[in-house]
Design an enzyme around this catalytic site. Sequence first.
Site, PDB file in Angstrom:
ATOM      1  N   ARG A   1      11.469  -0.510  10.504  1.00 21.07           N
ATOM      2  CA  ARG A   1      10.458  -0.318  11.534  1.00 21.07           C
ATOM      3  C   ARG A   1      10.607  -1.325  12.662  1.00 21.07           C
ATOM      4  O   ARG A   1      10.889  -2.495  12.410  1.00 21.07           O
ATOM      5  CB  ARG A   1       9.065  -0.472  10.918  1.00 21.07           C
ATOM      6  CG  ARG A   1       8.650   0.712  10.113  1.00 21.07           C
ATOM      7  CD  ARG A   1       7.410   0.477   9.335  1.00 21.07           C
ATOM      8  NE  ARG A   1       6.325  -0.173  10.064  1.00 21.07           N
ATOM      9  CZ  ARG A   1       5.106  -0.338   9.574  1.00 21.07           C
ATOM     10  NH1 ARG A   1       4.825   0.103   8.361  1.00 21.07           N
ATOM     11  NH2 ARG A   1       4.178  -0.930  10.270  1.00 21.07           N
TER      12      ARG A   1
ATOM     13  N   LYS B   1       0.829  -1.205   0.000  1.00 25.88           N
ATOM     14  CA  LYS B   1       0.000   0.000   0.000  1.00 25.88           C
ATOM     15  C   LYS B   1       0.868   1.261   0.000  1.00 25.88           C
ATOM     16  O   LYS B   1       0.615   2.184  -0.762  1.00 25.88           O
ATOM     17  CB  LYS B   1      -0.920   0.035   1.237  1.00 25.88           C
ATOM     18  CG  LYS B   1      -1.906  -1.126   1.317  1.00 25.88           C
ATOM     19  CD  LYS B   1      -2.875  -0.963   2.470  1.00 25.88           C
ATOM     20  CE  LYS B   1      -2.233  -0.981   3.843  1.00 25.88           C
ATOM     21  NZ  LYS B   1      -1.596  -2.260   4.227  1.00 25.88           N
TER      22      LYS B   1
ATOM     23  N   ARG C   1      11.872  -5.087   4.332  1.00 23.90           N
ATOM     24  CA  ARG C   1      11.669  -3.695   3.870  1.00 23.90           C
ATOM     25  C   ARG C   1      12.327  -2.656   4.765  1.00 23.90           C
ATOM     26  O   ARG C   1      12.546  -2.866   5.946  1.00 23.90           O
ATOM     27  CB  ARG C   1      10.181  -3.415   3.714  1.00 23.90           C
ATOM     28  CG  ARG C   1       9.408  -3.311   4.986  1.00 23.90           C
ATOM     29  CD  ARG C   1       7.925  -3.175   4.675  1.00 23.90           C
ATOM     30  NE  ARG C   1       7.169  -3.010   5.893  1.00 23.90           N
ATOM     31  CZ  ARG C   1       5.853  -2.878   5.936  1.00 23.90           C
ATOM     32  NH1 ARG C   1       5.135  -2.892   4.835  1.00 23.90           N
ATOM     33  NH2 ARG C   1       5.245  -2.710   7.087  1.00 23.90           N
TER      34      ARG C   1
ATOM     35  N   ARG D   1       0.122  -8.822  13.490  1.00 21.01           N
ATOM     36  CA  ARG D   1      -0.507  -7.803  12.633  1.00 21.01           C
ATOM     37  C   ARG D   1      -1.367  -8.470  11.561  1.00 21.01           C
ATOM     38  O   ARG D   1      -2.423  -7.961  11.196  1.00 21.01           O
ATOM     39  CB  ARG D   1       0.574  -6.904  12.020  1.00 21.01           C
ATOM     40  CG  ARG D   1       1.159  -5.946  13.069  1.00 21.01           C
ATOM     41  CD  ARG D   1       2.502  -5.384  12.664  1.00 21.01           C
ATOM     42  NE  ARG D   1       2.473  -4.625  11.447  1.00 21.01           N
ATOM     43  CZ  ARG D   1       3.545  -4.417  10.675  1.00 21.01           C
ATOM     44  NH1 ARG D   1       4.716  -4.925  10.991  1.00 21.01           N
ATOM     45  NH2 ARG D   1       3.435  -3.708   9.594  1.00 21.01           N
TER      46      ARG D   1
ATOM     47  N   ARG E   1      -9.327   0.967   9.288  1.00 20.70           N
ATOM     48  CA  ARG E   1      -8.806  -0.359   9.620  1.00 20.70           C
ATOM     49  C   ARG E   1      -9.813  -1.183  10.398  1.00 20.70           C
ATOM     50  O   ARG E   1      -9.535  -2.332  10.733  1.00 20.70           O
ATOM     51  CB  ARG E   1      -7.549  -0.194  10.460  1.00 20.70           C
ATOM     52  CG  ARG E   1      -6.347  -0.923   9.860  1.00 20.70           C
ATOM     53  CD  ARG E   1      -5.180  -0.528  10.665  1.00 20.70           C
ATOM     54  NE  ARG E   1      -3.964  -1.206  10.432  1.00 20.70           N
ATOM     55  CZ  ARG E   1      -2.914  -0.668   9.824  1.00 20.70           C
ATOM     56  NH1 ARG E   1      -2.983   0.501   9.252  1.00 20.70           N
ATOM     57  NH2 ARG E   1      -1.782  -1.331   9.769  1.00 20.70           N
TER      58      ARG E   1
HETATM   59  P1  AMP Z   1       1.082   0.590   9.245  1.00 21.29           P
HETATM   60  O1  AMP Z   1       2.248   1.499   9.015  1.00 21.29           O
HETATM   61  O2  AMP Z   1      -0.124   0.984   8.433  1.00 21.29           O
HETATM   62  O3  AMP Z   1       1.421  -0.868   9.112  1.00 21.29           O
HETATM   63  O4  AMP Z   1       0.647   0.812  10.771  1.00 21.29           O
HETATM   64  C1  AMP Z   1       1.540   0.498  11.836  1.00 21.29           C
HETATM   65  C2  AMP Z   1       0.769   0.367  13.146  1.00 21.29           C
HETATM   66  O5  AMP Z   1       0.114   1.616  13.451  1.00 21.29           O
HETATM   67  C3  AMP Z   1      -0.375  -0.645  13.117  1.00 21.29           C
HETATM   68  O6  AMP Z   1       0.090  -1.968  13.375  1.00 21.29           O
HETATM   69  C4  AMP Z   1      -1.269  -0.111  14.233  1.00 21.29           C
HETATM   70  O7  AMP Z   1      -0.752  -0.407  15.508  1.00 21.29           O
HETATM   71  C5  AMP Z   1      -1.165   1.387  14.025  1.00 21.29           C
HETATM   72  N1  AMP Z   1      -2.183   1.910  13.093  1.00 21.29           N
HETATM   73  C6  AMP Z   1      -1.972   2.462  11.859  1.00 21.29           C
HETATM   74  N2  AMP Z   1      -3.127   2.850  11.292  1.00 21.29           N
HETATM   75  C7  AMP Z   1      -4.104   2.528  12.178  1.00 21.29           C
HETATM   76  C8  AMP Z   1      -5.525   2.649  12.177  1.00 21.29           C
HETATM   77  N3  AMP Z   1      -6.191   3.182  11.126  1.00 21.29           N
HETATM   78  N4  AMP Z   1      -6.206   2.191  13.269  1.00 21.29           N
HETATM   79  C9  AMP Z   1      -5.569   1.660  14.322  1.00 21.29           C
HETATM   80  N5  AMP Z   1      -4.232   1.504  14.382  1.00 21.29           N
HETATM   81  C10 AMP Z   1      -3.498   1.929  13.335  1.00 21.29           C
END
Ligand code: AMP
Length: 220
Positions: free
Chosen positions: A161, A13, A127, A172, A88
């Site tokens: 990360r 994404k 990554r 996740r 989400r």
């Molecule tokens: P991502 O970079 O999108 O993989 O997000 C990393 C982490 O941020 C996720 O595993 C969640 O803990 C948190 N996070 C990101 N976006 C959301 C969301 N829309 N709702 C809840 N938690 C989020």
Amino acid sequence: MRLILLGPPGAGKGTQAQRLQDAYGIVQLSTGDMLRAAVAAGSEVGLKAKAVMEAGDLVSDDIMVRIISDRIDQADCANGFILDGFPRTVAQAEALDVMLKEKGLKLDAVIEMEVDDGVLVDRISGRYTCGNCGAGYHDHNLKPKKDGVCDRCGGTEFVRRADDNAETVRSRLQVYHDQTAPLLPYYRARGVLQSVDGMAAIDDVTGAMKAILEASQGID
Ligand code: AMP
């Protein structure tokens, strides 16, 4: 142009959002990036989010909805945005519907990136991003043209990360299937969900997304 990218962690994404941002002059709104910035800054939101993110769980809907609502109001979103990582949960999707209506905005597309779970752990653990501009790379699939130098900004510092380790990735993925995958029937029932093959080559995925966006009539 306003769109939502849906898909499991590691689907690509962020990579595709950056390409669409560059192609159409619309802004990538990555809630994960926003939360990581909040954690780094030690803000109130960051303090609440840190442990939740490290465990691979979701930050509360209230916090996320407020972050996105404020962000969409900023001037750089006037031309459009790509939601990457939001919504989400179904509660977030419902709040987004209300929010867009109140702001008088419409979505152009909801695009799902379909990827088999089997490749995701490898994709995620390989990554990394440029520490200066955030451009995304991968140990095997997407290396910088010149070793150790960011293609986009020339930066030489790269970061990985904290939550991209095999154990957290598995949590996740589980959270994705339990809490985020229900968004697929949510948008499908409204006839607005389109899917692309996220296992295809990166350029082909971008091409498929552009074809969807260029044919889009907007979503009521
Ligand atoms: P991502 O970079 O999108 O993989 O997000 C990393 C982490 O941020 C996720 O595993 C969640 O803990 C948190 N996070 C990101 N976006 C959301 C969301 N829309 N709702 C809840 N938690 C989020």
